[in-house]
Design an enzyme around this catalytic site. Sequence first.
Site, mmCIF file in Angstrom:
data_model
loop_
_atom_site.group_PDB
_atom_site.id
_atom_site.type_symbol
_atom_site.label_atom_id
_atom_site.label_comp_id
_atom_site.label_asym_id
_atom_site.label_seq_id
_atom_site.Cartn_x
_atom_site.Cartn_y
_atom_site.Cartn_z
ATOM 1 N N VAL A 1 -3.441 1.465 0.245
ATOM 2 C CA VAL A 1 -2.294 2.260 -0.185
ATOM 3 C C VAL A 1 -2.184 2.297 -1.702
ATOM 4 O O VAL A 1 -2.078 3.356 -2.317
ATOM 5 C CB VAL A 1 -0.994 1.692 0.426
ATOM 6 C CG1 VAL A 1 0.223 2.432 -0.115
ATOM 7 C CG2 VAL A 1 -1.044 1.777 1.938
ATOM 8 N N ASP B 1 -3.338 -6.790 -8.771
ATOM 9 C CA ASP B 1 -3.718 -7.366 -7.490
ATOM 10 C C ASP B 1 -4.080 -8.831 -7.717
ATOM 11 O O ASP B 1 -4.757 -9.160 -8.700
ATOM 12 C CB ASP B 1 -4.904 -6.614 -6.883
ATOM 13 C CG ASP B 1 -5.002 -6.817 -5.373
ATOM 14 O OD1 ASP B 1 -4.787 -5.845 -4.633
ATOM 15 O OD2 ASP B 1 -5.278 -7.955 -4.943
ATOM 16 N N ARG C 1 -11.286 -8.601 -5.559
ATOM 17 C CA ARG C 1 -10.923 -7.175 -5.520
ATOM 18 C C ARG C 1 -10.859 -6.590 -6.923
ATOM 19 O O ARG C 1 -11.380 -5.500 -7.185
ATOM 20 C CB ARG C 1 -9.578 -7.030 -4.813
ATOM 21 C CG ARG C 1 -8.998 -5.614 -4.787
ATOM 22 C CD ARG C 1 -9.739 -4.734 -3.858
ATOM 23 N NE ARG C 1 -9.035 -3.476 -3.625
ATOM 24 C CZ ARG C 1 -9.616 -2.365 -3.200
ATOM 25 N NH1 ARG C 1 -10.915 -2.349 -2.965
ATOM 26 N NH2 ARG C 1 -8.910 -1.271 -2.998
ATOM 27 N N THR D 1 2.521 -5.492 5.152
ATOM 28 C CA THR D 1 3.597 -6.142 5.907
ATOM 29 C C THR D 1 3.099 -6.356 7.332
ATOM 30 O O THR D 1 3.337 -5.532 8.215
ATOM 31 C CB THR D 1 4.887 -5.291 5.902
ATOM 32 O OG1 THR D 1 4.547 -3.908 6.099
ATOM 33 C CG2 THR D 1 5.622 -5.432 4.587
ATOM 34 N N THR E 1 5.776 -0.904 4.645
ATOM 35 C CA THR E 1 6.536 -0.601 5.852
ATOM 36 C C THR E 1 7.410 -1.785 6.237
ATOM 37 O O THR E 1 6.928 -2.904 6.398
ATOM 38 C CB THR E 1 5.586 -0.272 7.014
ATOM 39 O OG1 THR E 1 4.754 0.817 6.624
ATOM 40 C CG2 THR E 1 6.369 0.103 8.254
ATOM 41 N N CYS F 1 -0.980 -0.215 10.733
ATOM 42 C CA CYS F 1 0.257 0.547 10.928
ATOM 43 C C CYS F 1 0.666 0.642 12.393
ATOM 44 O O CYS F 1 1.628 0.029 12.818
ATOM 45 C CB CYS F 1 0.105 1.948 10.340
ATOM 46 S SG CYS F 1 0.099 1.998 8.534
ATOM 47 N N ARG G 1 -8.692 -4.687 9.636
ATOM 48 C CA ARG G 1 -7.368 -5.241 9.876
ATOM 49 C C ARG G 1 -6.876 -4.922 11.291
ATOM 50 O O ARG G 1 -6.862 -3.787 11.713
ATOM 51 C CB ARG G 1 -6.368 -4.697 8.859
ATOM 52 C CG ARG G 1 -6.558 -5.251 7.465
ATOM 53 C CD ARG G 1 -5.616 -4.606 6.485
ATOM 54 N NE ARG G 1 -5.880 -3.175 6.352
ATOM 55 C CZ ARG G 1 -5.108 -2.343 5.638
ATOM 56 N NH1 ARG G 1 -4.035 -2.802 5.039
ATOM 57 N NH2 ARG G 1 -5.419 -1.064 5.545
#
Length: 424
Positions: A15, A33, A38, A83, A120, A260, A326
């Site tokens: 995102v 980050d 990363r 989240t 979220t 999600c 994920r």
Amino acid sequence: MSSSERIVVIGLGYVGLPLAVALARSFSVTGLDIDLRRVDELRSGIDRTHEVDRAGLAASSLRITSDPADCHGADVYIVTVPTPVDLDNQPDLRPVLGATEAVAAMLDGMRKPIIVFESTVYPGVTEEICGPLLERVSGLTRGVDFYLGYSPERINPGDREHTVDRITKVVAGENAAVTERMAAIYGAVTSGGTFSARSIKAAEAAKVIENAQRDINIAFMNEITQIFSRMNISIWDVLDAAGTKWNFLKFQPGLVGGHCIGVDPYYLSYRAQQLGQEPLVILAGRSINDGMGAWVADQLHARREGRAGRALVMGLTFKENVPDLRNSRVVDVIERLKLLGHDVSVHDPLADPDEAMHEYGVELATGELAGCYDLVVVAVPHAAYAEWDDARIAALIAPGGLLADLKNLYASRPLPEGADRWTL
């Protein structure tokens, strides 16, 4: 608002990175980050999520850092951390609370920044949890020294059509002026325009039901797939026929994972239960989808009349053509097959082997696949698998073996004589 205003994006994953790169075309942007690997990869031009290519990173003015000290005194902070849920499927707000505390330490009391959350959450988290935490850690006052906003992320990994610079961005601030400023910022980077929600809670709720709606519809597909399997009817044949009706919703059955759809409904159900409302439809859908992997494995074991053997699972990522592992529900198929006695090998051309081992304890097969398997499960229909020729596919299947094709990728491919075929 001016293009000289400074924006900090916290979290440079699926995102945050595309958003930060898009914002950097119009504003001065720093991306933060805490994952040092990363940060090093991004600085060298590598995005392991494949959301931004090397040329896009090289051309961007985005500043990338792992040091919060580089982010003090910005005009806008945008939080885009994950989240997830915990092992009991309860909301795990630790990442967003950690990011909130980090932002609080960056506030200098001089500027009056907007802190925007994209992660979220269930309705109320931004104002009732994050706002007070910002005040407590910073010693500043919300509505005076800083302001809250919410703009739900709508990144769909691997989707090159609905990118952050093309979609409609929902925005909501704690007052009209904040909302207007957010609309100007996001409006500068997307051709899809912005929509001003009536409140922060309404924007939070909009996000969480977007994915809950998809989850419930897919759960219906999975349930009727299980029903029709008892009648020896393929769901794909049913959908081909039903899809000719003009208002039929073209959802498909499958393994529902990812960051999600397989997670967000639990945020809504958690809050509903707190308020004394039992979310029957939401949790029923989650139960069906969470059990789909084990059901698939049981069907395959029964199809082989209870005979365990060498099994190959093709694909581990949560969806096709992305490296994202994920919340992959392919793992449920793998674990159930192992429990039933199968010797399981796993292959995925896009997944990171180190991440697969770290997250799931799965060792990915690398290089050219060799040998014949009693059971070949096409779990994720990567484009790379679609390119395999008939001979390569046939060579994987042992005499009398079973090809289980969850998404019907190889429906038109010939199989070796004596081989069995199964699909949803």
